[in-house]
Scaffold this active site. Structure first.
Site, mmCIF file in Angstrom:
data_model
loop_
_atom_site.group_PDB
_atom_site.id
_atom_site.type_symbol
_atom_site.label_atom_id
_atom_site.label_comp_id
_atom_site.label_asym_id
_atom_site.label_seq_id
_atom_site.Cartn_x
_atom_site.Cartn_y
_atom_site.Cartn_z
ATOM 1 N N ARG A 105 0.849 -1.202 0.000
ATOM 2 C CA ARG A 105 0.000 0.000 0.000
ATOM 3 C C ARG A 105 0.874 1.238 0.000
ATOM 4 O O ARG A 105 0.584 2.235 -0.597
ATOM 5 C CB ARG A 105 -0.797 0.055 1.312
ATOM 6 C CG ARG A 105 -2.114 -0.602 1.286
ATOM 7 C CD ARG A 105 -2.753 -0.473 2.659
ATOM 8 N NE ARG A 105 -1.915 -1.073 3.697
ATOM 9 C CZ ARG A 105 -1.819 -0.611 4.938
ATOM 10 N NH1 ARG A 105 -2.473 0.452 5.290
ATOM 11 N NH2 ARG A 105 -1.062 -1.216 5.837
ATOM 12 N N LYS A 116 -0.908 -18.920 8.271
ATOM 13 C CA LYS A 116 -1.884 -19.160 9.300
ATOM 14 C C LYS A 116 -2.029 -17.911 10.187
ATOM 15 O O LYS A 116 -1.167 -17.057 10.103
ATOM 16 C CB LYS A 116 -1.497 -20.396 10.131
ATOM 17 C CG LYS A 116 -0.010 -20.402 10.563
ATOM 18 C CD LYS A 116 0.150 -20.561 12.017
ATOM 19 C CE LYS A 116 0.233 -19.273 12.746
ATOM 20 N NZ LYS A 116 1.562 -18.708 12.953
ATOM 21 N N HIS A 139 5.033 -23.624 8.387
ATOM 22 C CA HIS A 139 6.491 -23.744 8.202
ATOM 23 C C HIS A 139 7.102 -24.766 9.153
ATOM 24 O O HIS A 139 8.217 -25.213 8.933
ATOM 25 C CB HIS A 139 7.171 -22.372 8.287
ATOM 26 C CG HIS A 139 7.363 -21.839 9.668
ATOM 27 N ND1 HIS A 139 6.376 -21.190 10.365
ATOM 28 C CD2 HIS A 139 8.441 -21.863 10.493
ATOM 29 C CE1 HIS A 139 6.839 -20.835 11.557
ATOM 30 N NE2 HIS A 139 8.091 -21.229 11.663
ATOM 31 N N LYS A 172 10.385 -27.844 8.646
ATOM 32 C CA LYS A 172 11.624 -27.912 9.440
ATOM 33 C C LYS A 172 12.239 -29.295 9.259
ATOM 34 O O LYS A 172 11.531 -30.298 9.206
ATOM 35 C CB LYS A 172 11.329 -27.647 10.919
ATOM 36 C CG LYS A 172 10.966 -26.191 11.202
ATOM 37 C CD LYS A 172 10.688 -26.000 12.676
ATOM 38 C CE LYS A 172 10.140 -24.620 12.955
ATOM 39 N NZ LYS A 172 11.150 -23.574 12.930
ATOM 40 N N GLU A 178 9.161 -20.261 23.636
ATOM 41 C CA GLU A 178 9.995 -19.224 23.011
ATOM 42 C C GLU A 178 10.467 -18.260 24.084
ATOM 43 O O GLU A 178 9.726 -17.972 25.034
ATOM 44 C CB GLU A 178 9.185 -18.449 21.981
ATOM 45 C CG GLU A 178 8.765 -19.274 20.792
ATOM 46 C CD GLU A 178 7.995 -18.424 19.794
ATOM 47 O OE1 GLU A 178 8.636 -17.919 18.862
ATOM 48 O OE2 GLU A 178 6.780 -18.256 19.959
ATOM 49 N N ASP A 191 -2.062 -19.345 17.327
ATOM 50 C CA ASP A 191 -0.786 -19.040 16.679
ATOM 51 C C ASP A 191 0.077 -20.287 16.527
ATOM 52 O O ASP A 191 0.727 -20.490 15.508
ATOM 53 C CB ASP A 191 -0.047 -17.983 17.517
ATOM 54 C CG ASP A 191 1.167 -17.409 16.812
ATOM 55 O OD1 ASP A 191 1.145 -17.348 15.565
ATOM 56 O OD2 ASP A 191 2.137 -17.027 17.483
ATOM 57 N N HIS A 205 0.656 -25.273 13.901
ATOM 58 C CA HIS A 205 1.947 -25.966 13.897
ATOM 59 C C HIS A 205 1.969 -27.230 14.756
ATOM 60 O O HIS A 205 2.391 -28.292 14.314
ATOM 61 C CB HIS A 205 3.051 -25.055 14.450
ATOM 62 C CG HIS A 205 3.233 -23.772 13.704
ATOM 63 N ND1 HIS A 205 3.108 -23.675 12.351
ATOM 64 C CD2 HIS A 205 3.559 -22.522 14.135
ATOM 65 C CE1 HIS A 205 3.355 -22.421 11.976
ATOM 66 N NE2 HIS A 205 3.625 -21.706 13.041
ATOM 67 N N LYS A 236 5.194 -17.800 25.008
ATOM 68 C CA LYS A 236 6.208 -16.776 24.727
ATOM 69 C C LYS A 236 6.781 -16.250 26.034
ATOM 70 O O LYS A 236 6.171 -16.383 27.084
ATOM 71 C CB LYS A 236 5.581 -15.632 23.939
ATOM 72 C CG LYS A 236 5.224 -16.047 22.509
ATOM 73 C CD LYS A 236 5.066 -14.851 21.616
ATOM 74 C CE LYS A 236 4.639 -15.244 20.215
ATOM 75 N NZ LYS A 236 5.754 -15.746 19.393
HETATM 76 C C1 BG6 Z 1 5.024 -18.225 13.795
HETATM 77 C C2 BG6 Z 1 4.272 -17.509 14.877
HETATM 78 O O1 BG6 Z 1 4.165 -18.998 13.010
HETATM 79 O O2 BG6 Z 1 6.005 -19.070 14.387
HETATM 80 C C3 BG6 Z 1 5.207 -16.732 15.783
HETATM 81 O O3 BG6 Z 1 3.322 -16.632 14.306
HETATM 82 C C4 BG6 Z 1 6.302 -17.628 16.308
HETATM 83 O O4 BG6 Z 1 4.507 -16.146 16.859
HETATM 84 C C5 BG6 Z 1 6.963 -18.369 15.161
HETATM 85 O O5 BG6 Z 1 7.251 -16.820 16.996
HETATM 86 C C6 BG6 Z 1 7.956 -19.381 15.685
HETATM 87 O O6 BG6 Z 1 8.594 -19.952 14.594
HETATM 88 P P1 BG6 Z 1 9.996 -20.625 14.764
HETATM 89 O O7 BG6 Z 1 10.298 -21.219 13.441
HETATM 90 O O8 BG6 Z 1 10.950 -19.548 15.180
HETATM 91 O O9 BG6 Z 1 9.812 -21.632 15.849
#
Ligand code: BG6
Length: 463
Positions: free
Chosen positions: A49, A157, A187, A191, A225, A244, A249, A338
């Site tokens: 944008r 997602k 993702h 991994k 995390e 999230d 995941h 987190k």
């Molecule tokens: C993302 C989340 O999909 O994955 C984030 O939206 C998260 O909040 C992240 O921090 C963690 O990914 P990774 O690969 O660092 O474990």
């Protein structure tokens, strides 16, 4: 699994100035370019944008590499810059999408060939629906102008906010794109250690014989995390840890550990078994939410989110049960949080007498991050004159076994699979719905109020 051939393509990124692009997508494209893995005919079109320039994006990439402590290769930068362009566009207007189509047609005319079109939606999830409608109306879903190349759409997602909204989104997208064209990104599946789970299970008969409730006392899927929300309040506030990480995941990763192994690991067979597994997890009932879930929020989150009343959870734990012959009775904990003590993404499988949960004989751990690898602890006699025994760890570690930096980052894999049209590591619409079904009542019960929300000190996960 056979690898489809690399094809040509235009990668169209919606939201090119976003955080995900800077932190993940551009570095992934840079590494792919550096390793000469991008198709010969390839173009990147970034949509935004706000006006921005290719140079600004490359500056951001350079800074990101610097933060990672990685050297930047001038030649690769130049190459990447030469195949990138930025288009400023208002995504709320139908005309912008007609203009985008004209731009893509123009690139193909310039190059004298049809290119597969890969649309990557790196924009807020609530905008997916309208953007995809506009794409459908302007025929962006129909491949190239001469009908000889594909259109694919990649979405991040969370896919929906609950079961009902996910169902609506799926129906809406299907008006413009077929299931074969939709790549729902997870993702975590890309991994390296996640991919290794099926290989490990398939190739080590020692473990196949004991894979189930007779020998396994519990499973813990964990994604801790150390970081907080890193300035992503507008994304995180309506999302929270359950959506999230867990709904997407972690439930996907759990399927890799617990699904039946197909005779042939084709994409279709793997998806079929994953779906069966997700459908056999008992959805948590509203009256079980209090006993089978824990949610927390780290101290200081509300200031970061600029919402003093926020009840968004930054930590979530749920206990599920897989209702099939192999797993019935085995407690499965799935948790994510987190601002915890350290990064630890892993799956721990406790072997031992299922009746005595605390008397674990061995724990097998798949470490997704950091220190990717697999370990198992064993009991061994301590050297000396006594018969004392101690737990020792046997470890397989990617860096030691295969050397540093030889496995691609998850986003390199995500992009490569999108480019070459391999849907194995993406979630199907049925899988997404099956995952939502498991956690749907948690979402709705939690939305009613935050009485049970535990405010935790950073570094200390709620018990
Ligand atoms: C993302 C989340 O999909 O994955 C984030 O939206 C998260 O909040 C992240 O921090 C963690 O990914 P990774 O690969 O660092 O474990």
């Amino acid at each position: 699994m056979t690898t489809p051939p690399l094809t040509s393509g235009i990668l169209v990124i919606f939201g090119i100035t976003g955080d995900l692009v800077r932190k993940k997508l551009l570095p992934a494209l840079y590494y792919l370019a550096g390793e000469n893995l991008l198709p010969e005919q390839f173009e990147i079109v970034g949509l935004t944008r706000r006006g921005t320039r290719v140079e600004d994006l490359l500056d951001g990439l350079q800074q990101e590499l610097r933060e990672r402590g990685e050297p930047a290769d001038h030649g690769t930068f130049k190459r990447l810059g030469s195949i990138m362009r930025v288009v400023t566009m208002d995504m709320t207007r139908a005309q912008s999408f007609a203009d985008l189509k004209a731009t893509l047609d123009g690139i193909e005319t310039e190059r004298g060939t049809c290119l597969n079109r890969l649309f990557y939606l790196s924009i807020p999830p609530h905008t997916y629906g309208p953007v995809i409608d506009f794409m459908g109306d302007s025929k962006l879903g129909s491949g190239c102008q001469h009908g000889t190349a594909d259109s694919r759409i990649m979405v991040e997602k969370p896919f929906g906010y609950d079961l009902e909204s996910a169902q609506e989104l799926i129906t809406r997208i299907k008006r413009s794109f077929t299931e074969r064209q939709i790549y729902r990104i997870d993702h975590y599946l890309a991994k390296e250690t996640a991919q290794n789970i099926l290989t490990f299970r398939q190739s080590n008969p020692l473990f196949q014989a004991v894979w189930g409730s007779r020998h396994i006392s519990h499973i813990v899927v964990n994604a801790a995390e150390a970081i907080g929300i890193e300035g992503r309040a507008s994304f995180y506030e309506p999302t929270g840890a359950l959506r999230d990480l867990i709904q997407s995941h972690l439930l996907q990763v759990l399927t890799l550990v617990t699904m039946e192994l197909p005779d042939k690991p084709t994409s279709a067979n793997v998806h079929q078994e994953k779906l069966k597994l997700l459908q056999s997890i008992k959805p948590i009932k509203p009256n079980e939410v209090a006993t089978r879930t824990v949610r927390g929020q780290y101290k200081g989150y509300r200031d970061e989110a600029e919402n003093p009343d926020s009840i968004t959870e930054t930590f979530a734990r749920i206990e599920v049960e897989i209702d099939n012959d192999r797993w019935r009775g085995v407690p499965v904990l799935v948790q994510a949080g987190k601002r915890l003590a350290r990064k630890d993404t892993s799956i721990a499988i406790g072997f031992g007498d299922p009746a005595a949960r605390h008397n674990i004989a061995n724990t097998l751990v798949f470490r997704l991050q950091p220190d990717e690898g697999i370990s198992i602890d064993l009991v061994a006699k301590k050297p000396g004159f006594n018969d004392d025994a101690e737990r020792v760890e046997m470890t397989f570690d990617y860096h030691n076994a295969f050397g540093e930096g030889i496995h691609p980052d998850a986003y390199e894999r995500v992009l490569m699979d999108g480019i070459r049209g391999d849907q194995t590591l993406f979630a199907t619409s049925d899988e997404v719905l099956a995952s939502w079904r498991i956690v749907d009542s948690i979402v709705h019960e939690w939305a009613k109020g935050g009485d049970d929300l535990i405010i935790y000190e950073p570094g200390l996960a709620p018990a």
